[in-house]
Scaffold this active site. Structure first.
Site, mmCIF file in Angstrom:
data_model
loop_
_atom_site.group_PDB
_atom_site.id
_atom_site.type_symbol
_atom_site.label_atom_id
_atom_site.label_comp_id
_atom_site.label_asym_id
_atom_site.label_seq_id
_atom_site.Cartn_x
_atom_site.Cartn_y
_atom_site.Cartn_z
ATOM 1 N N TRP A 158 25.055 53.166 -104.926
ATOM 2 C CA TRP A 158 24.823 54.882 -105.107
ATOM 3 C C TRP A 158 24.136 55.573 -104.951
ATOM 4 C CZ3 TRP A 158 28.878 55.737 -103.059
ATOM 5 C CH2 TRP A 158 29.819 55.391 -103.199
ATOM 6 N N GLY A 229 40.632 53.672 -120.503
ATOM 7 C CA GLY A 229 42.123 53.192 -120.097
ATOM 8 C C GLY A 229 42.878 52.731 -119.331
ATOM 9 N N PHE A 231 44.275 54.145 -114.987
ATOM 10 C CA PHE A 231 44.484 55.725 -114.944
ATOM 11 C C PHE A 231 45.704 55.431 -114.414
ATOM 12 C CE2 PHE A 231 40.665 54.778 -111.897
ATOM 13 C CZ PHE A 231 41.420 53.867 -111.198
ATOM 14 N N HIS A 249 40.347 52.499 -101.660
ATOM 15 C CA HIS A 249 40.560 51.364 -100.383
ATOM 16 C C HIS A 249 40.980 49.909 -100.888
ATOM 17 C CE1 HIS A 249 35.959 49.665 -101.016
ATOM 18 N NE2 HIS A 249 37.006 50.049 -102.095
ATOM 19 N N ASP A 250 40.710 49.941 -102.287
ATOM 20 C CA ASP A 250 41.187 48.877 -103.056
ATOM 21 C C ASP A 250 42.953 48.315 -103.283
ATOM 22 O OD1 ASP A 250 38.907 48.245 -104.031
ATOM 23 O OD2 ASP A 250 38.758 49.602 -105.123
ATOM 24 N N ASN A 296 36.351 42.378 -95.640
ATOM 25 C CA ASN A 296 36.424 42.037 -96.888
ATOM 26 C C ASN A 296 37.229 43.121 -97.735
ATOM 27 O OD1 ASN A 296 34.561 40.922 -98.542
ATOM 28 N ND2 ASN A 296 34.364 43.453 -99.785
#
Length: 339
Positions: A158, A229, A231, A249-250, A296
């Site tokens: 980032w 937490g 989510f 994307h996970d 990946n």
């Protein structure tokens, strides 16, 4: 020249491993600190390696344009190129050192079992590390050291891509933001830098939040707060804008729909959701980086990379409308949906 291309492709992993090894051994850091070009003997002595091995590594780095070499009467002297000073030294604000180390020590081992992942259609933590692959993030965060490595790696991404995706749309009307799975907070820090009148809450697992507070987000940064937490299983508080950067994307489509429905329910009317993802072309012909990221996802998660149309469909299924897509021309793109 087709045979040449095939040979170059087949040796691609050699290229990455040379760069990873030079980073790991501290070659670029040493050359930055020295302030002057050094011989292979001096570099080997300072880093505690064999002279023969170091000389070959340095020459390969010259070939990759990561180092420059000058032949003098005393012999060959090596120095960093600008690209290495900016991206491969630990001290640089744009350093990619941490993501390099994560790729070298974790991702690389999972990719060793790519053929098994393709055969079975599931991630390869069990083969690579001997741990259950049923909970990808349990495997990814299998130790505090591994979690720290992953978070530092994401932060480094980032530092060079964050501003592009956050400036893709004018987000200034939103002042109350939740960054779901915000990890080490690098994107949140970019956000408050770009939109100083906003406040942003990083919502992540308790152990991730603890590390983010201790290591990555300074306590004096009052505009960034935290919410501990899960989510998927816990409630999502009300906000004007939700950021899901490299989250969808996970997961498979069902899990994405489930999460987006929760976000839609919590979202204030007139609010929205910003997806930050690497978008495939609609015909799936590229970009190559995104196709490789999708591989990946296969070896490391339960998800995949998607096209803009596929993300739009997921958003619409959850109730979001006025969907806009912006390609940044960089690694990550932005999709905005409104309630």
């Amino acid at each position: 020249d087709y045979p040449q291309i095939i040979l170059q492709y087949s040796s691609g992993f050699l290229v990455s491993k040379v760069m990873f090894t030079a980073c790991e051994l501290g070659v670029f850091d040493l050359l930055l600190e020295s302030g002057e070009p050094l011989s292979s003997d001096a570099i080997a002595a300072r880093l505690g390696t064999s002279t023969m091995g170091m000389e070959r590594l340095l020459d390969a780095c010259v070939g990759l344009k990561l180092l420059a070499v000058e032949l003098t009467q005393e012999g060959a002297l090596y120095r960093n190129t600008e690209i290495s000073n900016i991206y491969l030294t630990k001290s640089s604000p744009k350093s990619q050192y941490h993501i390099m180390m994560y790729y070298s020590n974790t991702v690389y081992l999972c990719w060793h079992y790519l053929a098994d992942a393709v055969r079975e259609g599931r991630n390869q933590y069990e083969r690579a590390f001997g741990i259950s692959s049923k909970d990808p993030f349990g495997a990814m965060y299998r130790s505090e050291e591994e979690m720290l490595k992953f978070m530092a790696g994401q932060n480094s991404v980032w530092s060079i891509c964050g501003r592009d995706v956050l400036a893709a749309f004018d987000l200034s009307p939103f002042t109350q933001i939740y960054d779901l799975g915000g990890g080490g907070g690098a994107l949140a820090r970019e956000y408050v830098s770009l939109y100083p009148h906003s406040t942003i809450t990083i919502y992540d697992l308790p152990k991730v939040v603890q590390v983010a507070k201790e290591q990555f987000v300074p306590p004096e940064e009052r505009r960034i707060t935290f919410h501990e937490g899960d989510f998927f299983n816990d409630s999502i508080p009300e906000a004007e804008l939700y950021i899901l950067s490299k989250i969808l994307h996970d997961w498979d489509d069902d899990k994405c729909r489930q999460l987006l429905a929760k976000v839609y329910k919590a979202c204030k009317p007139g609010g929205g959701v910003l997806l930050v993802e690497s978008l495939l072309n609609e015909d799936r012909s590229g970009p190559l980086e995104t196709q490789l990221y999708s591989m990946n996802m296969l070896v490391q998660t339960e998800g995949k990379e998607r096209t803009a149309a596929e993300y739009s469909k997921l958003l619409e299924a959850a109730g979001f409308g006025e969907i806009q897509v912006k390609r940044t021309g960089k690694l990550y793109d932005a999709v905005l949906g409104r309630k």
